[in-house]
Design a protein around this motif. Structure first.
Motif, mmCIF file in Angstrom:
data_model
loop_
_atom_site.group_PDB
_atom_site.id
_atom_site.type_symbol
_atom_site.label_atom_id
_atom_site.label_comp_id
_atom_site.label_asym_id
_atom_site.label_seq_id
_atom_site.Cartn_x
_atom_site.Cartn_y
_atom_site.Cartn_z
ATOM 1 N N PHE A 154 0.841 -1.186 0.000
ATOM 2 C CA PHE A 154 0.000 0.000 0.000
ATOM 3 C C PHE A 154 0.884 1.247 0.000
ATOM 4 C CE2 PHE A 154 -2.508 -3.360 1.868
ATOM 5 C CZ PHE A 154 -3.773 -3.174 1.313
ATOM 6 N N PRO A 155 0.620 2.177 -0.897
ATOM 7 C CA PRO A 155 1.401 3.428 -0.886
ATOM 8 C C PRO A 155 1.073 4.256 0.345
ATOM 9 C CG PRO A 155 -0.400 3.563 -2.475
ATOM 10 C CD PRO A 155 -0.379 2.143 -1.981
ATOM 11 N N ALA A 156 2.076 4.963 0.825
ATOM 12 C CA ALA A 156 1.901 5.791 2.023
ATOM 13 C C ALA A 156 2.814 7.000 1.936
ATOM 14 C CB ALA A 156 2.188 4.977 3.283
ATOM 15 N N VAL A 157 2.503 7.993 2.766
ATOM 16 C CA VAL A 157 3.301 9.223 2.812
ATOM 17 C C VAL A 157 3.739 9.451 4.251
ATOM 18 C CG1 VAL A 157 3.325 11.709 2.432
ATOM 19 C CG2 VAL A 157 2.061 10.231 0.868
ATOM 20 N N LEU A 158 5.033 9.622 4.436
ATOM 21 C CA LEU A 158 5.595 9.838 5.774
ATOM 22 C C LEU A 158 5.167 11.209 6.293
ATOM 23 C CD1 LEU A 158 7.496 8.424 7.811
ATOM 24 C CD2 LEU A 158 9.379 9.692 6.771
ATOM 25 N N THR A 159 4.453 11.212 7.415
ATOM 26 C CA THR A 159 3.896 12.469 7.937
ATOM 27 C C THR A 159 4.489 12.893 9.278
ATOM 28 O OG1 THR A 159 2.087 11.236 8.987
ATOM 29 C CG2 THR A 159 1.694 12.106 6.768
ATOM 30 N N PHE A 160 5.147 11.975 9.976
ATOM 31 C CA PHE A 160 5.630 12.327 11.320
ATOM 32 C C PHE A 160 6.914 11.574 11.629
ATOM 33 C CE2 PHE A 160 5.868 11.198 15.844
ATOM 34 C CZ PHE A 160 5.916 12.459 16.421
ATOM 35 N N ILE A 161 7.892 12.299 12.148
ATOM 36 C CA ILE A 161 9.148 11.720 12.634
ATOM 37 C C ILE A 161 9.357 12.268 14.039
ATOM 38 C CG2 ILE A 161 11.614 11.414 12.228
ATOM 39 C CD1 ILE A 161 11.083 12.181 9.295
ATOM 40 N N ILE A 195 7.730 6.796 13.952
ATOM 41 C CA ILE A 195 7.334 7.452 12.710
ATOM 42 C C ILE A 195 5.877 7.117 12.414
ATOM 43 C CG2 ILE A 195 9.662 7.420 11.753
ATOM 44 C CD1 ILE A 195 8.725 5.087 9.940
ATOM 45 N N LYS A 196 5.222 7.982 11.637
ATOM 46 C CA LYS A 196 3.843 7.743 11.210
ATOM 47 C C LYS A 196 3.722 8.077 9.732
ATOM 48 C CE LYS A 196 1.760 8.817 15.716
ATOM 49 N NZ LYS A 196 0.801 9.693 16.437
ATOM 50 N N ALA A 197 2.828 7.367 9.058
ATOM 51 C CA ALA A 197 2.608 7.604 7.631
ATOM 52 C C ALA A 197 1.149 7.367 7.295
ATOM 53 C CB ALA A 197 3.506 6.700 6.788
ATOM 54 N N ASP A 198 0.579 8.237 6.456
ATOM 55 C CA ASP A 198 -0.791 8.065 5.972
ATOM 56 C C ASP A 198 -0.798 6.987 4.897
ATOM 57 O OD1 ASP A 198 -1.824 9.978 7.642
ATOM 58 O OD2 ASP A 198 -1.698 11.592 6.180
ATOM 59 N N VAL A 199 -1.639 5.967 5.091
ATOM 60 C CA VAL A 199 -1.705 4.840 4.164
ATOM 61 C C VAL A 199 -2.898 5.022 3.229
ATOM 62 C CG1 VAL A 199 -1.879 2.337 3.960
ATOM 63 C CG2 VAL A 199 -0.679 3.341 5.903
#
Length: 368
Positions: free
Chosen positions: A247-254, A269-273
Protein backbone atom coordinates in the motif's frame (compact mmCIF):
# COMPACT_ATOMS: atom_id res chain seq x y z
CA UNK A 1 67.09 -57.83 -15.50
CA UNK A 2 66.76 -58.29 -19.25
CA UNK A 3 67.35 -55.55 -21.75
CA UNK A 4 63.68 -55.51 -22.72
CA UNK A 5 62.58 -55.06 -19.12
CA UNK A 6 65.01 -52.17 -18.70
CA UNK A 7 63.58 -50.42 -21.78
CA UNK A 8 60.00 -50.79 -20.49
CA UNK A 9 61.00 -49.52 -17.05
CA UNK A 10 62.75 -46.53 -18.63
CA UNK A 11 59.66 -45.67 -20.70
CA UNK A 12 57.48 -45.86 -17.58
CA UNK A 13 59.81 -43.56 -15.65
CA UNK A 14 59.86 -41.03 -18.48
CA UNK A 15 56.07 -41.03 -18.72
CA UNK A 16 55.82 -40.62 -14.95
CA UNK A 17 58.17 -37.61 -15.00
CA UNK A 18 56.26 -36.06 -17.91
CA UNK A 19 52.98 -36.54 -16.04
CA UNK A 20 54.38 -34.90 -12.92
CA UNK A 21 55.62 -31.91 -14.91
CA UNK A 22 52.28 -31.56 -16.71
CA UNK A 23 50.23 -31.74 -13.50
CA UNK A 24 52.60 -29.31 -11.81
CA UNK A 25 52.22 -26.75 -14.57
CA UNK A 26 48.46 -27.28 -14.66
CA UNK A 27 48.11 -26.75 -10.91
CA UNK A 28 50.32 -23.71 -10.99
CA UNK A 29 48.28 -22.27 -13.81
CA UNK A 30 45.01 -22.89 -11.97
CA UNK A 31 46.28 -21.16 -8.83
CA UNK A 32 47.21 -17.91 -10.51
CA UNK A 33 44.47 -17.70 -13.13
CA UNK A 34 41.43 -15.90 -11.73
CA UNK A 35 38.27 -14.76 -13.39
CA UNK A 36 37.75 -11.01 -13.60
CA UNK A 37 34.80 -8.71 -13.70
CA UNK A 38 34.47 -5.13 -14.92
CA UNK A 39 32.72 -2.33 -13.04
CA UNK A 40 29.23 -1.53 -14.33
CA UNK A 41 26.66 1.23 -14.09
CA UNK A 42 23.49 0.58 -12.12
CA UNK A 43 20.93 2.26 -9.90
CA UNK A 44 21.64 1.80 -6.21
CA UNK A 45 18.77 2.17 -3.77
CA UNK A 46 19.49 2.06 -0.06
CA UNK A 47 16.43 1.08 1.95
CA UNK A 48 15.46 0.44 5.52
CA UNK A 49 12.50 -1.50 6.88
CA UNK A 50 10.48 -0.11 9.78
CA UNK A 51 8.32 -2.57 11.69
CA UNK A 52 5.05 -1.52 13.25
CA UNK A 53 1.31 -1.74 12.73
CA UNK A 54 -1.58 0.02 11.02
CA UNK A 55 -4.10 1.83 13.19
CA UNK A 56 -7.00 4.19 12.50
CA UNK A 57 -6.13 7.85 12.21
CA UNK A 58 -9.02 8.79 14.47
CA UNK A 59 -10.27 6.74 17.41
CA UNK A 60 -12.86 7.91 19.92
CA UNK A 61 -13.39 6.28 23.32
CA UNK A 62 -16.97 6.39 24.57
CA UNK A 63 -17.24 6.83 28.35
CA UNK A 64 -20.28 7.04 30.66
CA UNK A 65 -21.56 10.24 32.22
CA UNK A 66 -22.45 8.47 35.46
CA UNK A 67 -21.23 5.55 37.54
CA UNK A 68 -23.25 2.35 37.52
CA UNK A 69 -23.61 -1.13 36.07
CA UNK A 70 -23.93 -1.97 32.36
CA UNK A 71 -27.57 -2.93 31.86
CA UNK A 72 -27.28 -3.83 28.15
CA UNK A 73 -25.05 -3.34 25.13
CA UNK A 74 -27.05 -2.72 21.97
CA UNK A 75 -24.25 -2.88 19.33
CA UNK A 76 -21.53 -5.37 18.43
CA UNK A 77 -17.93 -4.92 17.39
CA UNK A 78 -17.80 -4.19 13.67
CA UNK A 79 -21.10 -2.29 13.63
CA UNK A 80 -21.28 1.02 11.76
CA UNK A 81 -22.77 3.77 13.91
CA UNK A 82 -23.50 7.46 13.56
CA UNK A 83 -23.06 10.19 16.14
CA UNK A 84 -25.98 10.00 18.57
CA UNK A 85 -26.69 6.27 18.11
CA UNK A 86 -27.30 4.31 21.31
CA UNK A 87 -24.34 2.15 22.35
CA UNK A 88 -25.32 0.86 25.81
CA UNK A 89 -27.42 1.64 28.86
CA UNK A 90 -26.23 1.98 32.44
CA UNK A 91 -28.22 1.07 35.54
CA UNK A 92 -27.43 3.37 38.43
CA UNK A 93 -26.62 1.92 41.85
CA UNK A 94 -27.29 4.90 44.12
CA UNK A 95 -25.14 5.75 47.09
CA UNK A 96 -27.29 5.20 50.19
CA UNK A 97 -25.88 8.19 52.03
CA UNK A 98 -26.45 10.52 49.07
CA UNK A 99 -29.95 9.12 48.61
CA UNK A 100 -30.92 9.72 52.24
CA UNK A 101 -29.42 13.19 52.09
CA UNK A 102 -31.52 13.99 49.03
CA UNK A 103 -34.67 12.71 50.78
CA UNK A 104 -33.89 14.90 53.79
CA UNK A 105 -33.51 17.95 51.57
CA UNK A 106 -36.93 17.27 49.99
CA UNK A 107 -38.56 17.10 53.44
CA UNK A 108 -36.82 20.31 54.51
CA UNK A 109 -37.88 22.18 51.41
CA UNK A 110 -41.43 20.80 51.75
CA UNK A 111 -41.66 22.35 55.25
CA UNK A 112 -40.45 25.67 53.88
CA UNK A 113 -43.00 25.46 51.08
CA UNK A 114 -45.85 24.79 53.50
CA UNK A 115 -44.85 27.76 55.62
CA UNK A 116 -44.46 30.02 52.58
CA UNK A 117 -47.90 28.99 51.29
CA UNK A 118 -49.51 29.79 54.65
CA UNK A 119 -47.96 33.24 54.67
CA UNK A 120 -48.93 33.81 51.06
CA UNK A 121 -52.59 32.84 51.63
CA UNK A 122 -52.82 35.09 54.71
CA UNK A 123 -51.20 38.07 53.03
CA UNK A 124 -53.35 37.64 49.92
CA UNK A 125 -56.52 37.85 52.01
CA UNK A 126 -55.21 40.95 53.79
CA UNK A 127 -54.13 42.51 50.53
CA UNK A 128 -57.56 41.96 49.00
CA UNK A 129 -59.07 43.83 51.98
CA UNK A 130 -56.54 46.64 51.61
CA UNK A 131 -54.96 45.99 54.99
CA UNK A 132 -51.37 45.51 53.73
CA UNK A 133 -49.43 47.15 50.96
CA UNK A 134 -48.73 45.57 47.59
CA UNK A 135 -45.00 45.38 48.49
CA UNK A 136 -45.67 43.15 51.50
CA UNK A 137 -47.92 40.92 49.41
CA UNK A 138 -45.36 40.62 46.58
CA UNK A 139 -42.63 39.65 49.07
CA UNK A 140 -44.70 36.75 50.40
CA UNK A 141 -45.61 35.73 46.84
CA UNK A 142 -41.92 35.68 45.87
CA UNK A 143 -41.04 33.51 48.88
CA UNK A 144 -43.82 31.09 47.99
CA UNK A 145 -42.73 30.77 44.34
CA UNK A 146 -39.09 30.31 45.39
CA UNK A 147 -40.08 27.50 47.77
CA UNK A 148 -41.98 25.72 44.97
CA UNK A 149 -38.93 25.96 42.71
CA UNK A 150 -36.61 24.65 45.47
CA UNK A 151 -38.91 21.65 45.91
CA UNK A 152 -38.76 20.81 42.20
CA UNK A 153 -34.95 21.03 42.23
CA UNK A 154 -34.71 18.81 45.31
CA UNK A 155 -37.01 16.22 43.71
CA UNK A 156 -34.94 16.27 40.49
CA UNK A 157 -31.72 15.83 42.46
CA UNK A 158 -33.27 12.85 44.21
CA UNK A 159 -34.28 11.26 40.88
CA UNK A 160 -30.80 11.81 39.42
CA UNK A 161 -29.16 10.14 42.40
CA UNK A 162 -31.65 7.27 42.35
CA UNK A 163 -32.10 6.66 38.61
CA UNK A 164 -29.30 8.59 36.93
CA UNK A 165 -31.54 11.16 35.26
CA UNK A 166 -34.54 13.36 35.97
CA UNK A 167 -37.77 12.31 34.29
CA UNK A 168 -37.66 9.72 31.49
CA UNK A 169 -34.98 11.27 29.31
CA UNK A 170 -32.22 8.79 30.24
CA UNK A 171 -29.67 11.46 29.34
CA UNK A 172 -27.03 10.05 31.66
CA UNK A 173 -27.92 6.37 31.62
CA UNK A 174 -28.08 6.08 27.80
CA UNK A 175 -24.52 5.89 26.41
CA UNK A 176 -24.50 7.27 22.87
CA UNK A 177 -21.87 7.53 20.14
CA UNK A 178 -20.11 10.87 20.00
CA UNK A 179 -18.66 10.25 16.52
CA UNK A 180 -19.52 8.29 13.38
CA UNK A 181 -17.54 5.23 12.34
CA UNK A 182 -17.06 1.54 13.10
CA UNK A 183 -17.20 0.07 16.58
CA UNK A 184 -13.76 -1.57 16.77
CA UNK A 185 -13.80 -2.58 20.42
CA UNK A 186 -16.30 -3.11 23.25
CA UNK A 187 -14.28 -3.96 26.36
CA UNK A 188 -17.33 -4.27 28.67
CA UNK A 189 -20.28 -6.64 28.96
CA UNK A 190 -23.62 -6.66 30.72
CA UNK A 191 -23.08 -6.51 34.46
CA UNK A 192 -19.73 -4.69 34.31
CA UNK A 193 -19.36 -1.85 36.80
CA UNK A 194 -18.31 1.45 35.23
CA UNK A 195 -17.39 4.90 36.47
CA UNK A 196 -17.55 8.29 34.80
CA UNK A 197 -14.55 10.41 33.94
CA UNK A 198 -13.47 12.86 36.62
CA UNK A 199 -10.44 14.82 37.78
CA UNK A 200 -8.80 11.72 39.27
CA UNK A 201 -9.86 8.98 36.84
CA UNK A 202 -10.11 8.68 33.06
CA UNK A 203 -13.35 6.71 33.38
CA UNK A 204 -14.35 3.31 32.01
CA UNK A 205 -14.30 2.91 28.23
CA UNK A 206 -17.63 1.53 27.00
CA UNK A 207 -16.66 1.32 23.32
CA UNK A 208 -14.06 2.55 20.84
CA UNK A 209 -15.23 4.02 17.53
CA UNK A 210 -12.83 4.55 14.61
CA UNK A 211 -12.93 5.78 11.03
CA UNK A 212 -11.65 2.67 9.23
CA UNK A 213 -11.38 4.48 5.90
CA UNK A 214 -8.40 6.48 7.13
CA UNK A 215 -5.51 4.35 8.40
CA UNK A 216 -1.95 5.22 9.35
CA UNK A 217 1.23 3.21 9.74
CA UNK A 218 2.96 3.60 13.09
CA UNK A 219 6.43 2.12 13.51
CA UNK A 220 9.96 2.75 14.71
CA UNK A 221 13.36 3.24 13.06
CA UNK A 222 16.87 3.11 14.47
CA UNK A 223 18.76 6.28 15.36
CA UNK A 224 21.38 5.47 12.71
CA UNK A 225 18.76 5.86 9.97
CA UNK A 226 16.32 8.46 11.29
CA UNK A 227 18.55 11.33 10.15
CA UNK A 228 18.11 10.24 6.52
CA UNK A 229 14.31 10.27 6.64
CA UNK A 230 12.48 13.09 4.89
CA UNK A 231 8.99 14.16 5.90
CA UNK A 232 6.32 13.87 3.17
CA UNK A 233 8.41 11.29 1.29
CA UNK A 234 6.64 8.31 -0.29
CA UNK A 235 7.01 4.84 1.22
CA UNK A 236 5.39 1.43 0.78
CA UNK A 237 3.61 -0.51 3.51
CA UNK A 238 3.14 -4.28 3.41
CA UNK A 239 0.81 -6.10 5.79
CA UNK A 240 1.40 -9.53 7.24
CA UNK A 241 -2.26 -10.42 6.80
CA UNK A 242 -2.42 -9.40 3.12
CA UNK A 243 0.28 -11.11 1.08
CA UNK A 244 1.80 -9.79 -2.15
CA UNK A 245 0.20 -6.39 -1.73
CA UNK A 246 1.93 -3.11 -0.93
CA UNK A 247 0.00 0.00 0.00
CA UNK A 248 1.40 3.43 -0.89
CA UNK A 249 1.90 5.79 2.02
CA UNK A 250 3.30 9.22 2.81
CA UNK A 251 5.60 9.84 5.77
CA UNK A 252 3.90 12.47 7.94
CA UNK A 253 5.63 12.33 11.32
CA UNK A 254 9.15 11.72 12.63
CA UNK A 255 9.47 11.82 16.42
CA UNK A 256 11.80 14.55 17.73
CA UNK A 257 12.70 12.35 20.70
CA UNK A 258 13.70 8.69 20.76
CA UNK A 259 13.18 5.93 23.30
CA UNK A 260 15.73 3.34 24.33
CA UNK A 261 14.74 -0.25 23.60
CA UNK A 262 17.13 -3.14 24.10
CA UNK A 263 20.15 -0.86 24.21
CA UNK A 264 19.25 0.95 20.95
CA UNK A 265 17.47 4.27 20.54
CA UNK A 266 14.32 4.03 18.42
CA UNK A 267 12.31 6.89 16.90
CA UNK A 268 8.58 6.68 16.21
CA UNK A 269 7.33 7.45 12.71
CA UNK A 270 3.84 7.74 11.21
CA UNK A 271 2.61 7.60 7.63
CA UNK A 272 -0.79 8.06 5.97
CA UNK A 273 -1.71 4.84 4.16
CA UNK A 274 -3.74 4.88 0.95
CA UNK A 275 -6.26 2.02 1.02
CA UNK A 276 -8.23 0.42 -1.80
CA UNK A 277 -11.70 -1.09 -1.97
CA UNK A 278 -10.40 -4.58 -2.77
CA UNK A 279 -8.88 -5.10 0.68
CA UNK A 280 -10.37 -4.50 4.11
CA UNK A 281 -7.61 -3.45 6.48
CA UNK A 282 -8.33 -4.17 10.14
CA UNK A 283 -6.96 -2.06 12.95
CA UNK A 284 -3.83 -3.49 14.53
CA UNK A 285 -2.48 -5.44 11.53
CA UNK A 286 1.30 -5.91 11.82
CA UNK A 287 3.07 -4.08 9.03
CA UNK A 288 6.47 -3.29 7.54
CA UNK A 289 7.34 -0.05 5.80
CA UNK A 290 9.95 0.03 3.03
CA UNK A 291 11.63 3.41 3.24
CA UNK A 292 14.12 4.66 0.65
CA UNK A 293 16.99 6.35 2.48
CA UNK A 294 19.11 7.12 -0.57
CA UNK A 295 18.87 6.54 -4.33
CA UNK A 296 21.52 7.07 -7.02
CA UNK A 297 20.82 6.47 -10.71
CA UNK A 298 23.35 5.05 -13.16
CA UNK A 299 26.48 5.18 -11.01
CA UNK A 300 29.72 3.21 -11.49
CA UNK A 301 29.51 0.19 -9.21
CA UNK A 302 30.98 -3.20 -8.40
CA UNK A 303 29.72 -6.15 -6.42
CA UNK A 304 30.56 -5.96 -2.74
CA UNK A 305 31.95 -9.52 -2.92
CA UNK A 306 34.94 -8.14 -4.88
CA UNK A 307 36.05 -5.89 -2.03
CA UNK A 308 38.90 -6.59 0.33
CA UNK A 309 40.02 -4.55 3.33
CA UNK A 310 43.58 -3.77 4.36
CA UNK A 311 44.46 -5.41 7.69
CA UNK A 312 46.30 -2.35 8.95
CA UNK A 313 44.37 0.62 7.56
CA UNK A 314 41.02 -1.18 7.07
CA UNK A 315 40.68 0.73 3.81
CA UNK A 316 38.82 -1.05 0.97
CA UNK A 317 40.71 -2.19 -2.11
CA UNK A 318 40.51 -4.50 -5.14
CA UNK A 319 43.10 -6.09 -7.38
CA UNK A 320 43.03 -4.93 -11.01
CA UNK A 321 44.50 -7.01 -13.84
CA UNK A 322 47.57 -5.44 -15.42
CA UNK A 323 48.74 -8.37 -17.58
CA UNK A 324 48.76 -12.15 -17.86
CA UNK A 325 48.34 -13.49 -14.37
CA UNK A 326 49.34 -10.12 -12.95
CA UNK A 327 47.21 -7.94 -10.66
CA UNK A 328 47.76 -4.60 -8.99
CA UNK A 329 46.22 -3.44 -5.71
CA UNK A 330 43.92 -0.41 -6.07
CA UNK A 331 42.54 1.45 -3.06
CA UNK A 332 38.94 2.62 -3.43
CA UNK A 333 36.69 5.39 -2.25
CA UNK A 334 33.19 3.99 -1.83
CA UNK A 335 29.77 5.61 -2.00
CA UNK A 336 26.27 4.25 -1.47
CA UNK A 337 25.69 0.53 -0.98
CA UNK A 338 22.53 -1.56 -1.14
CA UNK A 339 24.15 -4.64 0.39
CA UNK A 340 24.85 -6.25 -3.00
CA UNK A 341 26.38 -3.52 -5.12
CA UNK A 342 28.46 -0.56 -3.96
CA UNK A 343 29.12 2.75 -5.68
CA UNK A 344 32.73 3.50 -6.69
CA UNK A 345 33.75 7.13 -6.30
CA UNK A 346 37.50 6.74 -6.90
CA UNK A 347 40.03 3.98 -7.59
CA UNK A 348 38.94 2.10 -10.73
CA UNK A 349 37.39 2.85 -14.12
CA UNK A 350 34.77 1.12 -16.20
CA UNK A 351 37.50 -0.60 -18.28
CA UNK A 352 39.40 -2.16 -15.38
CA UNK A 353 39.24 -5.92 -14.88
CA UNK A 354 38.85 -6.75 -11.19
CA UNK A 355 39.89 -10.06 -9.69
CA UNK A 356 37.10 -12.32 -8.47
CA UNK A 357 38.48 -13.67 -5.23
CA UNK A 358 38.50 -17.42 -4.50
CA UNK A 359 37.15 -18.19 -7.94
CA UNK A 360 39.51 -19.76 -10.50
CA UNK A 361 39.08 -19.63 -14.28
CA UNK A 362 36.52 -21.70 -16.15
CA UNK A 363 39.32 -23.97 -17.45
CA UNK A 364 40.00 -25.02 -13.91
CA UNK A 365 36.36 -25.89 -13.36
CA UNK A 366 36.38 -28.09 -16.45
CA UNK A 367 39.62 -29.83 -15.47
CA UNK A 368 38.70 -30.37 -11.83
Amino acid sequence: MSKRAKIILGIVLVLFVVALIWFGKKNKKNIVEFETEKPFKTTIVKKTVATGKVIPLEEVEIKPNIAGIIDRVVVEEGAIVKAGDLIATVRVVPNEQSLQSAKGRINSVQIQLTNSKTQYDRNKALFDKGVISSQQFETSQLSYNQAKNDLRNAQNDYQIIKRGSAGNSGANTNIRATASGMVVEIPVKKGYQVIQANSFNAGTTIATIADMSRMIFEGKVDESEVGKLVKDSKIEVSLGAIEEKKFPAVLTFIAPKGTEEGGAVQFKIKADVTLDEAHFVRAGYSANADIVLEKKDSVLSIKEALLRFDKKTEEPYVEVKTGDDKFEKKELKLGTSDGVNVEILEGVTADDEIKIWNKASKDKKKDS
